[in-house]
Design an enzyme around this catalytic site. Structure first.
Site, short mmCIF file in Angstrom:
data_model
loop_
_atom_site.label_atom_id
_atom_site.label_comp_id
_atom_site.label_asym_id
_atom_site.label_seq_id
_atom_site.Cartn_x
_atom_site.Cartn_y
_atom_site.Cartn_z
N TYR A 142 0.82 -1.21 0.00
CA TYR A 142 0.00 0.00 0.00
C TYR A 142 0.86 1.26 0.00
CZ TYR A 142 -4.63 -2.04 0.67
OH TYR A 142 -5.83 -2.70 0.49
N LYS A 193 3.37 -15.38 1.92
CA LYS A 193 3.69 -16.25 0.79
C LYS A 193 5.20 -16.47 0.81
CE LYS A 193 1.68 -17.33 -2.71
NZ LYS A 193 1.24 -18.68 -3.16
N ASP A 226 -2.69 -18.22 0.25
CA ASP A 226 -3.73 -18.85 -0.58
C ASP A 226 -4.40 -19.99 0.19
OD1 ASP A 226 -1.30 -20.19 -0.71
OD2 ASP A 226 -1.52 -20.78 -2.82
N ASP A 250 -6.19 -7.30 3.74
CA ASP A 250 -7.34 -6.70 3.06
C ASP A 250 -8.23 -7.80 2.48
OD1 ASP A 250 -8.90 -4.59 1.91
OD2 ASP A 250 -7.91 -4.97 -0.01
N ASP A 254 -12.00 -9.59 4.14
CA ASP A 254 -13.28 -9.63 3.42
C ASP A 254 -13.86 -11.04 3.42
OD1 ASP A 254 -13.30 -6.92 2.81
OD2 ASP A 254 -13.90 -7.25 0.73
C1 IPM Z 1 -10.38 -1.70 3.69
C2 IPM Z 1 -10.68 -1.07 2.36
C3 IPM Z 1 -9.55 -0.09 2.03
C4 IPM Z 1 -8.26 -0.89 1.87
C5 IPM Z 1 -9.80 0.78 0.79
C6 IPM Z 1 -11.11 1.52 0.87
C7 IPM Z 1 -8.66 1.74 0.56
O1 IPM Z 1 -10.85 -2.04 1.40
O2 IPM Z 1 -10.26 -0.95 4.68
O3 IPM Z 1 -10.31 -2.91 3.75
O4 IPM Z 1 -7.97 -1.42 0.79
O5 IPM Z 1 -7.54 -0.98 2.86
MG MG Z 2 -10.82 -4.02 2.11
#
Ligand code: IPM
Ligand code: MG
Length: 370
Positions: A142, A193, A226, A250, A254
């Site tokens: 990032y 990884k 993975d 990230d 999710d």
């Molecule tokens: C998160 C989001 C952010 C990230 C975006 C909105 C920049 O997806 O906080 O997980 O990628 O960190």
């Molecule tokens: Mg995210």
């Protein structure tokens, strides 16, 4: 003792609606629980870009640095898709993370009994799930340099992002992981990884070294990223704390969020280093985004925002009792069958954002006799 300073940044889309419900709860708490906060509110994200020319102004950034904690709603929306990268709504989030040095991102994924049916996974796989993704938040790909797009020749361009980590960056997040595991089920899975990436090998080496020297009482496993993605879906209850870098965190967070079936339920905390006087910079935000498609309709689920505030009470202000109280109130409204549309299975009563917020306050009143 001076009041704690909270900077409230509702942001875009449903950020405003869900923040409104938290502000009502803060109001109620300050009347009944003798706690007082100095609250200031500012623009962030696309809304700030429209009104102030940038997704976070220098004044707002300074105010964040001067606050004890930041409460963040959500940013982004299709309206700002074509804005240059430095001024995009998401850039505000990255700037806050970097300048407040919020390196430790805690993303709990908890399946509430009352909601276990909303998961797309089978009940026996997710029932009782309580895991924590700990994501490194201020380094890795990032922020790594060099990055950018450059010209190779007349017909070719080249894009570069850089994944980089230093010893101290990996060590400090690893320490947080082991410390948190000691307060939970004492197990850390470190994810990278190392079979492909230099940073992965490096990460694994540092985590193992620290474990060996300081944290042998905690169970440690290493897992390739993975495989971790797969294991999270196959058997998520094998995990306790998942320690990982910025990009894998990230993605994996999710997946973990979806296991609960209710993105609208997940809070998060981002913490900076502990200073000598015991304070640390911190920002709390729901994991869900700004959901522009339902913004302004009173459909948003305020519970993730409310529980992010509960995390603030716990991690920034050590108000464990009040934090637990809010979590209990949230569990009660769910047990009563109240659902916003995102967590409704059709059989329950669907309530609005405002009614859900009010119901939490009603439960707080019952729990405290106020
Ligand atoms: C998160 C989001 C952010 C990230 C975006 C909105 C920049 O997806 O906080 O997980 O990628 O960190
Ligand atoms: Mg995210």
């Amino acid at each position: 003792m001076s009041n704690k300073k909270i900077l409230v940044l509702p942001g875009d889309g449903i950020g405003n609606e869900v923040m409104h419900e938290v502000l009502n709860i803060i109001d109620w708490l300050s009347k009944t629980r003798s706690m007082s906060f100095d609250i200031s509110e500012r623009l962030v994200g696309g809304t700030a870009y429209d009104k102030e020319g940038d997704s976070i102004s220098d004044e707002t950034m300074q105010e964040a640095l001067d606050s004890d904690a930041v409460l963040f709603g959500a940013v982004g929306g299709p309206k700002w898709d074509d804005v240059e990268r430095e001024k995009r709504p998401e850039a505000a989030l990255l700037r806050l993370r970097k300048e407040l040095d919020l390196f430790a991102n805690l993303r709990p994924a908890v399946v509430f009994d009352a909601l276990a049916d909303s998961s797309p996974l089978k009940l026996n796989i997710v029932k009782g799930l309580d895991i924590l993704i700990l994501r490194e938040l201020t380094s890795g790909v990032y922020f790594g340099q060099p990055r950018g797009i450059s010209k190779v020749n007349d017909s070719e361009e080249k894009a570069i992002d850089t994944q980089s980590y230093t010893t101290s960056e990996v060590s400090r997040i690893t320490r947080v992981a082991f410390d948190l595991a000691r307060l939970r089920n004492n197990k850390v899975t470190s994810v990278e990884k190392s079979n492909v990436m230099e940073t992965g090998m490096f990460w694994k080496k540092i985590v193992s070294h620290l474990h060996q020297n300081e944290f042998q009482d905690v169970e440690l496993n290493h897992m390739l990223a993975d495989n971790c993605a797969m294991q999270l879906v196959r058997n998520p209850k094998q995990f306790d704390v998942i320690l990982t870098d910025n990009l894998f965190g990230d993605l994996l967070s999710d997946i973990a969020a979806m296991l609960t079936g209710s993105l609208g339920m997940l809070p998060s905390a981002s913490l900076g280093p502990l200073s000598e006087n015991g304070s640390r910079s911190a920002m709390y935000e729901p994991v869900h985004g700004s959901a522009p498609d339902i913004a302004g309709e009173g459909k948003a689920n305020p519970l993730a925002m409310i529980m992010s505030f509960a995390m603030m009470l716990k991690y920034s202000f050590n108000m464990i009792e009040d934090s637990n109280l809010i979590e209990k109130a949230v569990q009660s409204v769910l047990s009563l069958g109240l659902r916003t549309s995102d967590i409704s299975d059709g059989a329950n009563k669907v309530v609005s954002t405002q009614d859900m917020g009010k119901a939490v306050i009603e439960e707080l009143k019952k729990l405290t006799g106020n």
